[in-house]
Design a protein around this motif. Structure first.
Motif, PDB file in Angstrom:
ATOM      1  N   LEU A   1       0.838  -1.200   0.000  1.00 16.26           N
ATOM      2  CA  LEU A   1       0.000   0.000   0.000  1.00 16.26           C
ATOM      3  C   LEU A   1       0.874   1.252   0.000  1.00 16.26           C
ATOM      4  N   LEU A   2       1.930   1.246   0.791  1.00 16.95           N
ATOM      5  CA  LEU A   2       2.848   2.370   0.836  1.00 16.95           C
ATOM      6  C   LEU A   2       3.558   2.551  -0.504  1.00 16.95           C
ATOM      7  N   VAL A   3       3.978   1.468  -1.118  1.00 20.74           N
ATOM      8  CA  VAL A   3       4.633   1.535  -2.428  1.00 20.74           C
ATOM      9  C   VAL A   3       3.676   2.083  -3.478  1.00 20.74           C
ATOM     10  N   THR A   4       2.425   1.667  -3.446  1.00 21.49           N
ATOM     11  CA  THR A   4       1.438   2.153  -4.409  1.00 21.49           C
ATOM     12  C   THR A   4       1.190   3.645  -4.242  1.00 21.49           C
ATOM     13  N   VAL A   5       1.063   4.107  -3.004  1.00 14.94           N
ATOM     14  CA  VAL A   5       0.852   5.537  -2.755  1.00 14.94           C
ATOM     15  C   VAL A   5       2.060   6.345  -3.218  1.00 14.94           C
ATOM     16  N   LEU A   6       3.260   5.863  -2.934  1.00 15.12           N
ATOM     17  CA  LEU A   6       4.458   6.567  -3.382  1.00 15.12           C
ATOM     18  C   LEU A   6       4.562   6.583  -4.907  1.00 15.12           C
ATOM     19  N   ALA A   7       4.174   5.496  -5.555  1.00 16.66           N
ATOM     20  CA  ALA A   7       4.190   5.461  -7.018  1.00 16.66           C
ATOM     21  C   ALA A   7       3.185   6.456  -7.599  1.00 16.66           C
ATOM     22  N   LEU A   8       2.011   6.554  -6.987  1.00 15.69           N
ATOM     23  CA  LEU A   8       1.023   7.539  -7.452  1.00 15.69           C
ATOM     24  C   LEU A   8       1.560   8.960  -7.312  1.00 15.69           C
ATOM     25  N   LEU A   9       2.214   9.252  -6.200  1.00 14.04           N
ATOM     26  CA  LEU A   9       2.784  10.582  -6.010  1.00 14.04           C
ATOM     27  C   LEU A   9       3.893  10.857  -7.019  1.00 14.04           C
ATOM     28  N   LEU A  10       4.718   9.870  -7.266  1.00 10.85           N
ATOM     29  CA  LEU A  10       5.804  10.021  -8.234  1.00 10.85           C
ATOM     30  C   LEU A  10       5.262  10.235  -9.640  1.00 10.85           C
ATOM     31  N   PHE A  11       4.269   9.425 -10.039  1.00 13.36           N
ATOM     32  CA  PHE A  11       3.673   9.579 -11.365  1.00 13.36           C
ATOM     33  C   PHE A  11       2.998  10.937 -11.511  1.00 13.36           C
ATOM     34  N   SER A  12       2.318  11.395 -10.465  1.00 14.68           N
ATOM     35  CA  SER A  12       1.643  12.683 -10.545  1.00 14.68           C
ATOM     36  C   SER A  12       2.636  13.821 -10.687  1.00 14.68           C
ATOM     37  N   GLY A  13       3.776  13.723 -10.027  1.00 16.34           N
ATOM     38  CA  GLY A  13       4.784  14.767 -10.120  1.00 16.34           C
ATOM     39  C   GLY A  13       5.493  14.787 -11.461  1.00 16.34           C
ATOM     40  N   LEU A  14       5.623  13.625 -12.072  1.00 17.46           N
ATOM     41  CA  LEU A  14       6.319  13.520 -13.357  1.00 17.46           C
ATOM     42  C   LEU A  14       5.358  13.479 -14.543  1.00 17.46           C
ATOM     43  N   GLN A  15       4.150  13.945 -14.345  1.00 22.03           N
ATOM     44  CA  GLN A  15       3.114  13.864 -15.370  1.00 22.03           C
ATOM     45  C   GLN A  15       3.522  14.445 -16.719  1.00 22.03           C
TER      46      GLN A  15
END
Length: 64
Positions: A5-19
């Motif tokens: 769950l933590l990895v998924t949330v961090l991946a979402l944040l990373l993807f959103s920042g690198l959009q």
């Protein structure tokens, strides 16, 4: 379970920042990737891309 769950949330944040960069490379157009436009603001949630990337990382981790 909590680790994934933590990895998924961090991946979402990373993807959103690198959009912007990811859009030029072709990511963010998978089914399940959601873009919400409210007024002049845009919120991008790459759920499909995150699931695909998590699957690929899990597969590579299992093979190693």
């Amino acid at each position: 379970m909590l680790k994934w769950l933590l990895v998924t949330v961090l991946a979402l944040l990373l993807f959103s920042g690198l959009q912007p960069l990811l859009r030029r490379l072709g990511w963010g157009r998978l089914p399940g990737d959601v873009e919400l436009k409210i007024g002049k603001r845009s919120l991008w949630l790459p759920l499909g891309s995150t699931l695909l990337l998590s699957f690929l990382v899990g597969l590579i981790a299992r093979l190693i």
